[in-house]
Design a protein around this motif. Structure first.
Motif, PDB file in Angstrom:
ATOM      1  N   ARG A 108       0.828  -1.214   0.000  1.00  0.00           N
ATOM      2  CA  ARG A 108       0.000   0.000   0.000  1.00  0.00           C
ATOM      3  C   ARG A 108       0.858   1.257   0.000  1.00  0.00           C
ATOM      4  N   GLY A 109       2.173   1.093  -0.091  1.00  0.00           N
ATOM      5  CA  GLY A 109       3.061   2.237  -0.080  1.00  0.00           C
ATOM      6  C   GLY A 109       3.412   2.732   1.306  1.00  0.00           C
ATOM      7  N   VAL A 110       3.076   1.964   2.339  1.00  0.00           N
ATOM      8  CA  VAL A 110       3.341   2.385   3.715  1.00  0.00           C
ATOM      9  C   VAL A 110       4.844   2.493   3.961  1.00  0.00           C
ATOM     10  N   GLY A 111       5.615   1.508   3.515  1.00  0.00           N
ATOM     11  CA  GLY A 111       7.065   1.553   3.682  1.00  0.00           C
ATOM     12  C   GLY A 111       7.663   2.773   3.008  1.00  0.00           C
ATOM     13  N   THR A 112       7.174   3.102   1.829  1.00  0.00           N
ATOM     14  CA  THR A 112       7.658   4.277   1.100  1.00  0.00           C
ATOM     15  C   THR A 112       7.369   5.556   1.880  1.00  0.00           C
ATOM     16  N   GLU A 125      19.996  16.340  10.376  1.00  0.00           N
ATOM     17  CA  GLU A 125      20.890  15.806  11.400  1.00  0.00           C
ATOM     18  C   GLU A 125      22.308  15.624  10.859  1.00  0.00           C
ATOM     19  N   ASP A 126      23.260  15.502  11.758  1.00  0.00           N
ATOM     20  CA  ASP A 126      24.653  15.253  11.389  1.00  0.00           C
ATOM     21  C   ASP A 126      24.843  13.745  11.177  1.00  0.00           C
ATOM     22  N   VAL A 127      24.259  13.273  10.081  1.00  0.00           N
ATOM     23  CA  VAL A 127      24.342  11.856   9.721  1.00  0.00           C
ATOM     24  C   VAL A 127      24.892  11.775   8.304  1.00  0.00           C
ATOM     25  N   HIS A 128      25.892  10.955   8.118  1.00  0.00           N
ATOM     26  CA  HIS A 128      26.589  10.850   6.841  1.00  0.00           C
ATOM     27  C   HIS A 128      26.067   9.711   5.966  1.00  0.00           C
ATOM     28  N   ARG A 129      25.762   8.584   6.587  1.00  0.00           N
ATOM     29  CA  ARG A 129      25.388   7.409   5.796  1.00  0.00           C
ATOM     30  C   ARG A 129      24.402   6.538   6.563  1.00  0.00           C
ATOM     31  N   ALA A 130      23.501   5.911   5.806  1.00  0.00           N
ATOM     32  CA  ALA A 130      22.542   4.954   6.373  1.00  0.00           C
ATOM     33  C   ALA A 130      22.862   3.567   5.826  1.00  0.00           C
ATOM     34  N   TYR A 131      22.691   2.569   6.681  1.00  0.00           N
ATOM     35  CA  TYR A 131      22.929   1.173   6.316  1.00  0.00           C
ATOM     36  C   TYR A 131      21.675   0.367   6.592  1.00  0.00           C
ATOM     37  N   ALA A 132      21.458  -0.657   5.769  1.00  0.00           N
ATOM     38  CA  ALA A 132      20.320  -1.549   5.965  1.00  0.00           C
ATOM     39  C   ALA A 132      20.779  -2.975   5.701  1.00  0.00           C
ATOM     40  N   GLY A 133      20.489  -3.857   6.642  1.00  0.00           N
ATOM     41  CA  GLY A 133      20.742  -5.286   6.474  1.00  0.00           C
ATOM     42  C   GLY A 133      19.431  -5.974   6.155  1.00  0.00           C
ATOM     43  N   ILE A 134      19.394  -6.709   5.055  1.00  0.00           N
ATOM     44  CA  ILE A 134      18.160  -7.347   4.607  1.00  0.00           C
ATOM     45  C   ILE A 134      18.365  -8.855   4.560  1.00  0.00           C
ATOM     46  N   ALA A 135      17.669  -9.574   5.462  1.00  0.00           N
ATOM     47  CA  ALA A 135      17.732 -11.036   5.443  1.00  0.00           C
ATOM     48  C   ALA A 135      17.200 -11.518   4.094  1.00  0.00           C
ATOM     49  N   GLN A 136      17.888 -12.490   3.526  1.00  0.00           N
ATOM     50  CA  GLN A 136      17.550 -12.957   2.181  1.00  0.00           C
ATOM     51  C   GLN A 136      16.840 -14.301   2.207  1.00  0.00           C
ATOM     52  N   PRO A 137      15.880 -14.482   1.312  1.00  0.00           N
ATOM     53  CA  PRO A 137      15.419 -13.549   0.275  1.00  0.00           C
ATOM     54  C   PRO A 137      14.349 -12.596   0.819  1.00  0.00           C
ATOM     55  N   ASN A 138      14.320 -11.384   0.286  1.00  0.00           N
ATOM     56  CA  ASN A 138      13.298 -10.407   0.640  1.00  0.00           C
ATOM     57  C   ASN A 138      13.246  -9.362  -0.482  1.00  0.00           C
ATOM     58  N   GLU A 139      12.622  -9.740  -1.581  1.00  0.00           N
ATOM     59  CA  GLU A 139      12.578  -8.873  -2.764  1.00  0.00           C
ATOM     60  C   GLU A 139      11.881  -7.543  -2.494  1.00  0.00           C
ATOM     61  N   ALA A 140      10.810  -7.560  -1.708  1.00  0.00           N
ATOM     62  CA  ALA A 140      10.083  -6.317  -1.441  1.00  0.00           C
ATOM     63  C   ALA A 140      10.979  -5.311  -0.716  1.00  0.00           C
ATOM     64  N   SER A 141      11.729  -5.769   0.280  1.00  0.00           N
ATOM     65  CA  SER A 141      12.611  -4.868   1.016  1.00  0.00           C
ATOM     66  C   SER A 141      13.760  -4.395   0.130  1.00  0.00           C
ATOM     67  N   THR A 142      14.303  -5.286  -0.665  1.00  0.00           N
ATOM     68  CA  THR A 142      15.380  -4.895  -1.583  1.00  0.00           C
ATOM     69  C   THR A 142      14.893  -3.806  -2.534  1.00  0.00           C
ATOM     70  N   ARG A 143      13.710  -3.977  -3.118  1.00  0.00           N
ATOM     71  CA  ARG A 143      13.161  -2.966  -4.036  1.00  0.00           C
ATOM     72  C   ARG A 143      12.951  -1.635  -3.317  1.00  0.00           C
ATOM     73  N   LEU A 144      12.409  -1.677  -2.094  1.00  0.00           N
ATOM     74  CA  LEU A 144      12.178  -0.445  -1.336  1.00  0.00           C
ATOM     75  C   LEU A 144      13.489   0.296  -1.117  1.00  0.00           C
ATOM     76  N   HIS A 145      14.504  -0.401  -0.668  1.00  0.00           N
ATOM     77  CA  HIS A 145      15.777   0.252  -0.393  1.00  0.00           C
ATOM     78  C   HIS A 145      16.431   0.789  -1.671  1.00  0.00           C
ATOM     79  N   GLU A 146      16.377   0.042  -2.745  1.00  0.00           N
ATOM     80  CA  GLU A 146      16.953   0.524  -4.004  1.00  0.00           C
ATOM     81  C   GLU A 146      16.200   1.751  -4.502  1.00  0.00           C
ATOM     82  N   ARG A 147      14.885   1.787  -4.305  1.00  0.00           N
ATOM     83  CA  ARG A 147      14.087   2.946  -4.721  1.00  0.00           C
ATOM     84  C   ARG A 147      14.532   4.208  -3.974  1.00  0.00           C
ATOM     85  N   PHE A 148      15.045   4.045  -2.757  1.00  0.00           N
ATOM     86  CA  PHE A 148      15.517   5.185  -1.973  1.00  0.00           C
ATOM     87  C   PHE A 148      17.012   5.444  -2.153  1.00  0.00           C
TER      88      PHE A 148
END
Length: 176
Positions: A108-112, A125-148
């Motif tokens: 429904r676009g909630v994650g977005t 904020e004074d933040v330089h980089r964000a990291y995300a660990g995605i347990a595999q497989p998880n195509e929906a999460s991978t797509r969300l993160h790549e979209r951002f």
């Protein structure tokens, strides 16, 4: 009769959200390898986690809510967080981000909406980089993160064991 119209809003998380947030998280603990926690939590056990995400600063908690009609209570659809990446001082400008959506609120676009609000808040904020660990497989999460704008940086192979098997975690990073 027309279907009831709903509106999704995103706001900072508050103490009264704790039970609903814990219920969402516990679904993923019990039913999926998405988190490597293996035992469900009580709301009180999750309170320190909630308190570690104030309304300002680099460690945030954003909550998506849905209100069906005026006068009805808000239903929590999901949440996104930015948390400490590692405990050592040199890591303070890096955050680990995650998003969890209620099992019946996917696609429904909630994650977005959650990530959009989270990254807008982090822009100040004074933040330089964000990291995300995605347990595999998880195509929906991978797509969300790549979209951002997250880029794949590597995979920890068979790093976690849950439900009697080993799981890989793919790591992604994003400049902020």
């Amino acid at each position: 009769m027309p279907p009831e119209r709903t509106e999704v809003q995103v706001r900072p998380g508050v103490d009264s959200d704790l039970v609903a947030l814990t219920d969402i998280y516990n679904h993923y603990v019990r039913e999926t390898p998405i988190t490597f926690d293996t035992a469900a939590f009580t709301a009180e056990e999750r309170r320190p986690w909630l308190l570690s995400h104030p309304e300002d600063g680099p460690h945030r908690l954003m909550v998506a809510t849905e209100t069906a009609s005026p006068g009805t209570s808000q239903r929590i659809l999901g949440y996104a967080t930015s948390s400490a990446f590692r405990p050592k001082p040199a890591y303070t400008t890096s955050v680990e981000v995650t998003v969890y959506v209620a099992p019946d609120a996917g696609r429904r676009g909630v994650g977005t909406l959650l990530y959009k609000a989270l990254f807008e808040a982090l822009a100040e904020e004074d933040v330089h980089r964000a990291y995300a660990g995605i347990a595999q497989p998880n195509e929906a999460s991978t797509r969300l993160h790549e979209r951002f704008g997250f880029r794949y940086v590597g995979t920890y192979r068979e790093v976690g064991r849950k439900f009697g098997r080993y799981w890989d975690v793919a790591w992604y990073e994003k400049d902020l």
